[in-house]
Design an enzyme around this catalytic site. Structure first.
Site, short mmCIF file in Angstrom:
data_model
loop_
_atom_site.label_atom_id
_atom_site.label_comp_id
_atom_site.label_asym_id
_atom_site.label_seq_id
_atom_site.Cartn_x
_atom_site.Cartn_y
_atom_site.Cartn_z
N GLU A 67 -11.05 -5.70 -5.88
CA GLU A 67 -11.07 -6.85 -4.65
C GLU A 67 -12.54 -6.78 -3.93
O GLU A 67 -12.77 -6.01 -3.22
CB GLU A 67 -10.03 -6.63 -3.87
CG GLU A 67 -9.90 -7.63 -2.66
CD GLU A 67 -8.77 -7.62 -1.76
OE1 GLU A 67 -7.57 -7.16 -2.22
OE2 GLU A 67 -8.71 -8.15 -0.77
N ASP A 88 -8.17 -13.57 7.51
CA ASP A 88 -6.95 -13.43 7.06
C ASP A 88 -5.89 -14.80 7.48
O ASP A 88 -4.83 -14.37 7.60
CB ASP A 88 -6.29 -11.94 6.88
CG ASP A 88 -6.88 -11.03 6.38
OD1 ASP A 88 -7.57 -11.49 5.15
OD2 ASP A 88 -6.95 -9.98 6.63
N HIS A 100 1.04 -1.28 0.07
CA HIS A 100 0.01 0.01 0.06
C HIS A 100 0.90 1.09 0.07
O HIS A 100 2.08 1.29 0.53
CB HIS A 100 -0.92 0.03 1.30
CG HIS A 100 -1.95 -1.08 1.60
ND1 HIS A 100 -1.58 -2.15 2.26
CD2 HIS A 100 -3.20 -0.99 0.81
CE1 HIS A 100 -2.65 -2.86 2.19
NE2 HIS A 100 -3.63 -2.45 1.51
N MET A 155 2.67 -6.05 -7.08
CA MET A 155 1.34 -5.31 -7.19
C MET A 155 1.51 -4.29 -6.16
O MET A 155 2.07 -4.27 -5.09
CB MET A 155 0.39 -6.33 -6.54
CG MET A 155 -0.99 -6.01 -6.42
SD MET A 155 -1.54 -5.41 -5.03
CE MET A 155 -1.88 -6.80 -3.85
N ASP A 190 -2.35 -12.94 1.23
CA ASP A 190 -2.91 -11.68 1.91
C ASP A 190 -3.22 -12.30 3.23
O ASP A 190 -4.42 -12.28 3.31
CB ASP A 190 -3.91 -11.11 1.13
CG ASP A 190 -4.15 -9.54 1.64
OD1 ASP A 190 -3.73 -9.34 2.81
OD2 ASP A 190 -5.51 -9.17 1.34
N HIS A 234 -12.76 -13.18 1.83
CA HIS A 234 -13.99 -12.34 1.56
C HIS A 234 -15.07 -13.12 1.00
O HIS A 234 -16.10 -12.89 1.37
CB HIS A 234 -13.37 -11.27 0.31
CG HIS A 234 -12.53 -10.24 0.96
ND1 HIS A 234 -11.81 -9.47 0.49
CD2 HIS A 234 -11.97 -10.28 2.50
CE1 HIS A 234 -10.98 -8.79 1.21
NE2 HIS A 234 -10.95 -9.34 2.38
N GLU A 257 -10.54 -12.78 -2.82
CA GLU A 257 -9.68 -13.13 -1.91
C GLU A 257 -10.41 -14.32 -1.13
O GLU A 257 -11.86 -14.09 -1.08
CB GLU A 257 -9.57 -12.07 -0.77
CG GLU A 257 -9.00 -12.49 0.66
CD GLU A 257 -8.62 -11.28 1.54
OE1 GLU A 257 -8.00 -10.25 1.18
OE2 GLU A 257 -9.15 -11.43 2.77
N LYS A 317 -15.48 -7.69 -1.50
CA LYS A 317 -15.74 -7.83 -0.08
C LYS A 317 -17.25 -7.57 0.44
O LYS A 317 -17.51 -6.60 -0.03
CB LYS A 317 -14.56 -7.19 0.94
CG LYS A 317 -14.60 -7.84 2.29
CD LYS A 317 -13.52 -7.29 3.05
CE LYS A 317 -13.46 -7.53 4.32
NZ LYS A 317 -12.48 -6.97 5.17
MG MG Z 1 -6.94 -9.14 0.46
CA CA Z 2 -8.68 -9.98 4.05
#
Ligand code: MG
Ligand code: CA
Length: 353
Positions: free
Chosen positions: A148, A224, A21, A55, A254, A187, A184, A150
């Protein structure tokens, strides 16, 4: 530990790439000279270790300015700031050679359904994506975007909550070929859906640009967990799917260590993700080479689903079909031998024969 220590540690255990990030790498709100120095330090350690930057993404969720959303905040200046923050980090992604730019809309959603007109929110989401694609094209960067999905957390209801919603949304964009998915495990599982089936459809639609591997108990907060630590059967099928597909993007974990983990335990966690992925890939190869599996797949008529059903429409093929006689009782009476097939999946995971 510094970012450099983490990257050296990851290189030591055999990791191929890292992602970031903007705010992980460069201190939020720091002067440009400090941000430049932090970025240069990151580039130096990548060069030293040979670790690739695979990424990049923008943190559009941590700072309270995004509490009502980023690209879909009701405040127009927050939306403009979110796009500016993303454009600036796309420049960094391009400098680092990251081919994929992920967009997780963590704050893009509502608690009160009355608080946003969903059609307006989706129009603003599209406007942001179209603008980002325009920027990448203008700058001639080799970057694709990956959404992504969620379903919730931190918002009560998130826009683009599942793989299916996101893929349908992409069709409405100005540059749909530049935008795919970063699904993911956690998610999709939070939403009570099969991650395997979602990824399979994303592959079928040519939209799997990146993937976030981790693990999750169904019906919980976003956990996660270490890849392969919970839904081992779905994970086995997922790895088999990826290994047998033409997906050649990163296998990106992740995930995070257990909350009571400390010290060297974080490396046990990181090694575990990779170890389990590779073990499942080996098991998937064994599974597909096993003659009993081939027989069981055939007994379940799995290869028959790859055969065309009626072909393209023509008056003649429709007439032929309309006149065909089916022995419905015999068709209804057949078995599909799924129990035997599935037991072979379990036997392979357990390593028994
Ligand atoms: Mg993720
Ligand atoms: Ca997550």
């Amino acid at each position: 530990m510094s970012n450099a220590d983490f990257i050296r540690g990851l290189a030591d255990i055999g990791a191929w790439g890292v992602s970031f990030h903007d705010d992980d790498l460069m201190t939020f709100g720091a002067p440009e000279s400090q941000r430049r120095a932090e970025l240069d330090a990151f580039k130096k350690v990548l060069d030293e270790t040979g670790v690739v930057c695979s990424m990049a993404t923008t943190n559009l969720f941590w700072h309270p300015v995004f509490k009502d959303g980023a690209f879909t905040s009701n405040d127009r200046n927050v939306r403009r700031y979110a796009i500016q923050k993303t454009l600036r980090n796309i420049d960094v992604a391009a400098e680092l050679g990251a081919p994929t730019y992920v967009l997780w809309g963590g704050r893009e959603g509502v608690e009160s359904a009355a608080s946003k007109n969903p059609a307006d929110a989706l129009s603003r989401y599209k406007e942001a994506l179209d603008f980002l694609c325009g920027y990448v094209n203008d700058k001639k960067y080799e970057i694709r975007f990956a959404l992504e999905p969620k379903p919730n957390e931190p918002r009560g209801d998130t826009f683009l909550p599942t793989i299916g919603h996101a893929m349908a949304f992409i069709n409405e964009l100005e540059f749909p070929d530049m935008v795919g998915l970063n699904p993911e495990v956690a998610h999709e599982t939070m939403a009570g859906l099969s991650f395997f089936q979602g990824v399979a459809q994303a592959l079928w639609q040519g939209k799997l640009y990146h993937i976030d591997l981790n693990d999750q108990k169904i019906g919980r907060f976003d956990q996660d967990l270490r890849f392969g630590s919970e839904g081992i059967k779905d994970d086995f099928m997922l790895v088999r799917l990826l290994e047998n597909s033409d997906y050649n993007g990163p296998k990106h974990f992740d995930a995070r260590p257990y909350r009571n983990e400390w010290g060297n335990g974080i490396w046990d966690f990181a090694r575990g993700c990779m170890r389990t992925y590779l073990a499942l890939a080996a098991k998937a190869r064994e599974f597909d080479q096993d003659p009993r599996v081939k027989e069981a797949l055939s007994a379940a008529s799995v290869p028959e689903l790859a055969e065309s059903t009626v072909g393209s429409y023509s008056t003649a093929t429709a007439d032929r079909l309309l006149n065909e006689q089916f022995d419905v009782a015999a068709l209804a009476a057949r078995g599909y031998a799924n129990e035997a097939l599935d037991q072979l999946v379990i036997d392979r995971i357990l390593g028994i024969s």
